[in-house]
Enzyme design. Structure first.
Site, mmCIF file in Angstrom:
data_model
loop_
_atom_site.group_PDB
_atom_site.id
_atom_site.type_symbol
_atom_site.label_atom_id
_atom_site.label_comp_id
_atom_site.label_asym_id
_atom_site.label_seq_id
_atom_site.Cartn_x
_atom_site.Cartn_y
_atom_site.Cartn_z
ATOM 1 N N ASN A 145 -2.822 3.712 -1.692
ATOM 2 C CA ASN A 145 -2.442 3.968 -3.183
ATOM 3 C C ASN A 145 -0.926 4.081 -3.331
ATOM 4 O O ASN A 145 -0.209 4.414 -4.319
ATOM 5 C CB ASN A 145 -2.821 4.834 -3.259
ATOM 6 N N TYR A 191 8.163 -6.610 -7.685
ATOM 7 C CA TYR A 191 6.451 -5.926 -7.533
ATOM 8 C C TYR A 191 5.384 -7.034 -7.674
ATOM 9 O O TYR A 191 4.724 -6.614 -6.175
ATOM 10 C CB TYR A 191 6.685 -5.056 -8.622
ATOM 11 N N LYS A 220 2.307 -6.590 -4.247
ATOM 12 C CA LYS A 220 1.565 -6.634 -4.446
ATOM 13 C C LYS A 220 1.015 -7.394 -4.063
ATOM 14 O O LYS A 220 -0.837 -7.610 -3.621
ATOM 15 C CB LYS A 220 1.041 -6.284 -6.127
#
Length: 246
Positions: free
Chosen positions: A90, A157, A161
């Protein structure tokens, strides 16, 4: 009987937000939880909260940008608990996630990759022998809807991801023979504290709660209930992008 009795779970980025909520729920469901975060104070607080509620937890301060710290952290968990059954990746550094495609530097992109898919890869590799030995290993990686929709202004980002999702699919195919499932979670949740954010635009008209909306989904993927699910991107998003990530 609780859903994670007898299991040992590692949760990275467990010092706050979704990671913290997941660690607390896993402990409440019977798991012995390794709480990993690079902030010692947060680690201590989460471990204390779990123990105060009657759960079992061990805190490890770990900067996932440092490979040797990952290796040491996994070794410490094994020395304390003797097994690893569940890995929740996470953790992520939100400090350098904003840049347009034209402005994005290789250095900034590399930072996002180091704290995202590269760190996730390293923790997965370090945990693999123990996940295999478990006979029912679980890996849950956190990706993002931002990457699916190509959120403007967040190129590094988004790219990092989406690489997490690719890593997850690859590992799911390769590790299935070892009875290890590997899945993604792409949440829409309240994780920004007091920052001003736009109103929610999903179907349910609200941002998700880490405790009540996101952590239970992670628990499902970690449990026996999800034993036939692997390589999947599960999107607890209140209907933000219906069908487009599935």
């Amino acid at each position: 009987m609780s859903r994670l009795d007898g299991k040992v779970a590692i949760v990275t980025g467990a010092g706050r937000g979704i990671g913290r909520a997941t660690a607390l729920l896993f402990a409440a469901e019977g798991a012995r939880v390794a709480v990993l975060s690079r902030t010692a104070e947060n680690v201590q607080q989460v471990v204390a909260q779990i123990q105060a509620a009657g759960g079992k937890a061990h805190g490890v301060v770990c900067d996932l940008a440092e490979p040797e710290q990952i290796t040491a952290a996994i070794a410490q968990v094994v020395s304390v608990y003797g097994q690893i059954d569940i890995l929740v990746n996470n953790a992520f550094d939100p400090a350098q996630v904003s840049a347009s495609v034209l402005e994005l530097s290789a250095e900034q992109l590399q930072r996002n990759f180091e704290l995202g898919p590269v760190a996730y890869l390293r923790t997965m590799q370090a945990c693999y022998p123990w996940l295999k030995a478990s006979g029912a290993g679980r890996v849950i990686n956190f990706a993002s809807l931002a990457g699916v929709v190509g959120l403007p202004g967040y190129a590094p980002y988004n790219m990092a991801k989406e690489a997490v999702r690719a890593l997850t699919r690859s590992a799911a195919r390769e590790w299935g023979a070892d009875a290890i499932t590997v899945n993604n979670v792409l949440p829409v949740a309240e994780t920004w504290g007091d920052a001003v954010v736009p109103p929610p635009s999903n179907v349910l008209g609200r941002y998700g709660s880490p405790e009540h909306d996101i952590a239970p989904v992670v628990l499902f993927l970690a449990s026996k209930d999800a034993q036939y699910l692997t390589g999947y991107s599960l999107t607890p998003d209140g209907g933000q992008i219906i069908d487009s990530a599935r």
